[in-house]
Enzyme design. Structure first.
Site, mmCIF file in Angstrom:
data_model
loop_
_atom_site.group_PDB
_atom_site.id
_atom_site.type_symbol
_atom_site.label_atom_id
_atom_site.label_comp_id
_atom_site.label_asym_id
_atom_site.label_seq_id
_atom_site.Cartn_x
_atom_site.Cartn_y
_atom_site.Cartn_z
ATOM 1 N N ASP A 156 -38.658 29.616 -12.703
ATOM 2 C CA ASP A 156 -39.906 30.371 -12.869
ATOM 3 C C ASP A 156 -40.377 30.294 -14.325
ATOM 4 O O ASP A 156 -40.871 31.278 -14.893
ATOM 5 C CB ASP A 156 -39.749 31.830 -12.418
ATOM 6 C CG ASP A 156 -41.112 32.511 -12.220
ATOM 7 O OD1 ASP A 156 -42.147 31.839 -12.333
ATOM 8 O OD2 ASP A 156 -41.114 33.728 -11.956
ATOM 9 N N ASN B 183 -50.648 27.752 -9.250
ATOM 10 C CA ASN B 183 -51.602 28.706 -9.863
ATOM 11 C C ASN B 183 -52.133 28.210 -11.208
ATOM 12 O O ASN B 183 -52.063 28.896 -12.225
ATOM 13 C CB ASN B 183 -50.981 30.098 -9.997
ATOM 14 C CG ASN B 183 -49.760 30.123 -10.884
ATOM 15 O OD1 ASN B 183 -49.145 29.085 -11.144
ATOM 16 N ND2 ASN B 183 -49.396 31.300 -11.357
ATOM 17 N N PHE C 271 -47.459 38.304 -17.596
ATOM 18 C CA PHE C 271 -46.121 38.246 -17.010
ATOM 19 C C PHE C 271 -45.492 36.878 -17.264
ATOM 20 O O PHE C 271 -46.184 35.861 -17.175
ATOM 21 C CB PHE C 271 -46.201 38.416 -15.494
ATOM 22 C CG PHE C 271 -46.512 39.801 -15.036
ATOM 23 C CD1 PHE C 271 -45.530 40.773 -15.005
ATOM 24 C CD2 PHE C 271 -47.793 40.148 -14.631
ATOM 25 C CE1 PHE C 271 -45.805 42.058 -14.564
ATOM 26 C CE2 PHE C 271 -48.088 41.430 -14.191
ATOM 27 C CZ PHE C 271 -47.091 42.390 -14.161
ATOM 28 N N ASN D 17 -42.481 38.858 -13.636
ATOM 29 C CA ASN D 17 -42.805 39.237 -12.253
ATOM 30 C C ASN D 17 -42.091 38.288 -11.286
ATOM 31 O O ASN D 17 -42.425 37.104 -11.270
ATOM 32 C CB ASN D 17 -44.331 39.145 -12.080
ATOM 33 C CG ASN D 17 -44.789 39.561 -10.714
ATOM 34 O OD1 ASN D 17 -43.987 39.986 -9.887
ATOM 35 N ND2 ASN D 17 -46.077 39.429 -10.454
#
EC number: 3.5.2.3
Lengths: 311, 433
Positions: free
Chosen positions: B310, B98, B328, B283
């Protein structure tokens, strides 16, 4: 008390003191010259990130009647969409030399976050779905008068007060639950399960899905506004069904005990959550609530800003 | 010729024995021209590192890193992110897709890999997007990305919520033993406003929350699709006890499903959200104590296969909004091993061999790296090694991070701070001064 962010920030003594002073402040409305010198030389900024006519005007009048310099800043739309962070927006305003910031924001917790960035005192004028402490104070002020102001905060002992409607999204409900419990009243939350928040069981309130069963035994009914987006959000099937289940209809007004107070924080959806018969009933306190807003906010400003400017 | 002789380290191997494997236990480790060699062959010119009292682990691999380049180089670059990775003991990271533009073509993936090679701190393996632009509508060029070595595909940040597209993606990657890594979260269940766990705290604070079911239901659906397609499914950042139950059920049925958990979900709870500090907005969201306990147990018994950070760096101004409006994510690369030691090793839930399985062996296998990574060290292999002092503890200071961002949830908290040396692709990429 440095800031007013939540009804939980207030001790019972604070509440009594604020409501008592509000009684005195209420008299100002009836004077020909509506001005006290208490906050002369102090600057109060109403920083509203969300539209509000009623609350903003109420704070503005309250500040002006106390002789504060009041500035209104509308920062409508989230700071995100404007490209500036909340911190930068608030620092910019605070850098102009502000004593108190009255903040309304569509996001829960924003006023609390702001206190970590600036020295000015912060008053929460409604944050998202979280709290609206001055609304709860003015509701209590109004109800105390209705129940008999002479009995002071004891006016609430043993009182049962129904809060009806969209509890999940209501900052008014959250602040009222905290404050009414503090005052010794029993809030009863009435809503369909879709409009009750997670964890409501831990709020220490009675919860019901049957308004007809509840209203015959309460001393006040606080109706909450149904926001338009909820009507298409699957929270209930149709406005008609909502009104049948949870509206304060003419029949339900008739079922109330004599003297049961009818409250609504406004703006009202007449015909949806509240009928015209209820809104205009003799025991409706809705306009009293609006009037009380100015007096209570004067009292809050005075308590927070200390009145050093008084001559 | 370069020679590095690490003297007296206690090597933990993860237990996977194979030909030429270095023996576990206290020993000298020789790295000659980047490869493991017999310490008896060390020359007098070898650079010697005294590792007495230290522990050596196969280089850690992070299955889930956000490097933000291209697109948000103010928050992180491949160079800064991999420097942080090396400091955290990682020899390799899988870079999520992303970015802006999205890593949904072979060219974009190759670019990221090249940036990693240039930086040289940790090997960077790009993860390809499942759908074009992460839009969840059309498959990205999975096959072309596979031709340059991409094996893992994810729309992370978004859930592939269209079950038909998810089925096609799983089917398609079976041709090259790819794996679909799913951000399991039904986007309709909580709506667009969700920003924390749905429960007592969200109700009280007036924050819109995700119910646990939003995660577990998608895992259950995807498990069925993995069974239907006989493909490999990987579940990103599992965060709830319900999800653990679904994973156990799916594994019991022989479905090719693996899962990861983040360090922050092993230690932090939804209680952190009570101050509205956006540092703790992540998230999937932080969950209650009972979920944390279930996640630890699942990592211990293998229901959850791997730890993944993450790592999600954000520029300060992207976090300095009201909680609901803030970005997030939180940093994780530099503190991951410390948190895993604190939560899993120091509590007795994991032993060192299993910890190596969860932080190196399993991630390498899941990502299909097919290289010297994620394996027990063996003579002749390229060295990928993390040398640690398991006793070392320190308060975390966000200002000292190698990341360009400061959204560090551990700031001020004392944690194990064990990494002394990281060797990635045969070279020292971090050495504590």
């Amino acid at each position: 008390m440095r800031h007013l962010l939540s009804a939980a920030d207030l001790s019972l003594t604070d509440v009594g003191s604020i409501l008592d002073l509000a009684e005195e402040m209420a008299d100002v409305q009836h004077r020909s010259i509506k001005k006290l010198p208490a906050l002369r030389g102090r600057t109060v900024v109403n920083l509203f990130f969300e539209d509000s006519t009623r609350t903003r005007s109420s704070f503005e009048i309250a500040g002006k009647w106390l002789s504060a310099d009041v500035i209104n800043i509308s920062a409508k739309g989230s700071s995100v969409s404007k490209g500036e962070s909340l911190r930068d927006t608030v620092l910019t305003v605070a850098a102009m030399g502000v004593d108190a910031l009255v903040i309304r924001h569509a996001a829960s917790g924003a006023p609390q976050q702001v206190t970590g960035w600036i020295d000015a005192q912060v008053i929460n004028a409604g944050d998202g779905m979280h709290e609206h402490p001055t609304q709860a104070l003015l509701d209590s002020f109004t109800l105390r008068k209705h129940f008999g102001a002479d009995s002071g905060v004891d006016a609430f002992a043993g009182r049962r007060i129904a809060i009806v409607g969209d509890i999940t999204h209501s900052r008014v409900a959250r602040s009222n639950v905290i404050l009414l419990k503090k005052l010794g009243a029993t809030p009863i939350l009435v809503a369909p399960p879709t409009l009750l928040p997670s964890g409501v069981d831990s709020w220490g309130c009675e919860v019901s899905h049957d308004l007809d069963q509840v209203i015959t035994g309460v001393d006040a009914v606080m109706m909450l506004r149904v926001q338009r987006e909820r009507m298409s959000g699957g929270y209930f099937p149709t406005p008609r069904e909502y009104t049948v289940g949870y509206g304060l209809t003419r029949d339900r007004v008739a079922a109330l005990k004599p003297g049961t107070a009818i409250c609504h924080p406004g703006p009202m959806n007449r015909g949806l959550e509240i009928s015209a018969d209820a809104a205009d009933a003799a025991n409706s306190l809705i306009l009293d609530q609006v009037a009380a807003g100015v007096a209570v906010r004067m009292s809050v400003l005075y308590h927070l800003l200390g009145g050093e400017g008084e001559s | 010729m370069t020679e590095l002789l690490i003297k007296g380290a206690n090597l933990v191997t993860g237990g996977d024995d194979h030909e030429n494997a270095l023996p576990a236990g206290g020993q000298d480790i020789l790295i000659k021209d980047g490869r493991y060699a017999d310490p008896a062959d060390a020359s007098a010119e070898a650079t010697v590192i005294d590792a007495d009292g230290l522990t050596a682990l196969p280089g850690l691999i992070d299955l889930h890193t956000h490097l933000r380049e291209p697109g948000r180089e103010d928050a992180e670059t491949v160079e800064s992110g991999t420097r942080a990775a090396a400091r955290g003991g990682f020899a390799a990271v899988l870079a999520m897709a992303n970015t802006n533009p999205v890593t949904d073509t072979a060219e974009a993936a190759a670019h990221i890999r090249t940036l990693g090679e240039k930086a040289g701190f940790a090997q960077v393996f790009p993860i390809g997007a499942v759908s074009k632009g992460l839009a969840g509508e059309e498959l990205a060029e999975l096959g072309l990305m596979a031709r340059i070595g991409v094996r893992m595909f994810s729309d992370d940040g978004n859930c592939v919520s269209d079950s038909r597209l998810m089925r096609r993606a799983l089917e398609y990657v079976r041709a090259f033993d790819g794996v679909i890594a799913q951000h399991s979260q039904d986007p309709r269940l909580a709506g667009r406003d969700a920003c924390c766990h749905e429960g007592e705290i969200s109700g009280r604070l007036g924050l819109a929350g995700w119910p646990s079911a939003a995660e577990a239901t998608v895992i259950a659906r995807d498990a069925e699709l993995a069974k239907l397609t006989n493909s490999r499914l990987h579940v990103c950042h599992v965060s709830t006890a319900e999800s653990v139950d679904v994973l156990a059920w799916a594994k019991k049925r022989g479905i090719k499903i693996t899962a990861e958990v983040t360090p922050h979900h092993l230690l932090l709870t939804t209680a952190e959200v009570q101050g509205y500090d956006p540092t703790y907005k992540v998230n999937p969201p932080l969950r209650p104590d009972e979920d944390v306990a279930a996640l630890r147990a699942a990592l211990a018994d293998g229901t959850i296969d791997a730890v993944a950070t993450d790592h999600a760096p954000h520029a300060r101004h992207d976090k300095e909004h009201a909680f609901a409006d803030a970005a997030f994510g939180m940093l994780g690369l530099e503190t991951a091993l410390g948190v895993v030691i604190e939560t899993m090793l120091n509590t007795g839930a994991l032993d060192w061999d299993t910890l190596v399985q969860r932080t190196s062996i399993a991630p390498g296998r899941i990502a299909g790296l097919g290289s010297d990574l994620g394996m027990r060290p063996a003579y002749g292999q390229t060295a990928q090694l993390t040398v640690i002092d398991p006793q070392r503890r320190n308060p975390v200071d966000a200002a000292e991070s190698f990341s360009l961002s400061r959204n560090n949830p551990w700031h001020g908290r004392e944690l194990p701070d064990p990494v002394m040396i990281t060797i990635a692709d045969g070279r020292i990429s971090y050495q504590r001064q």
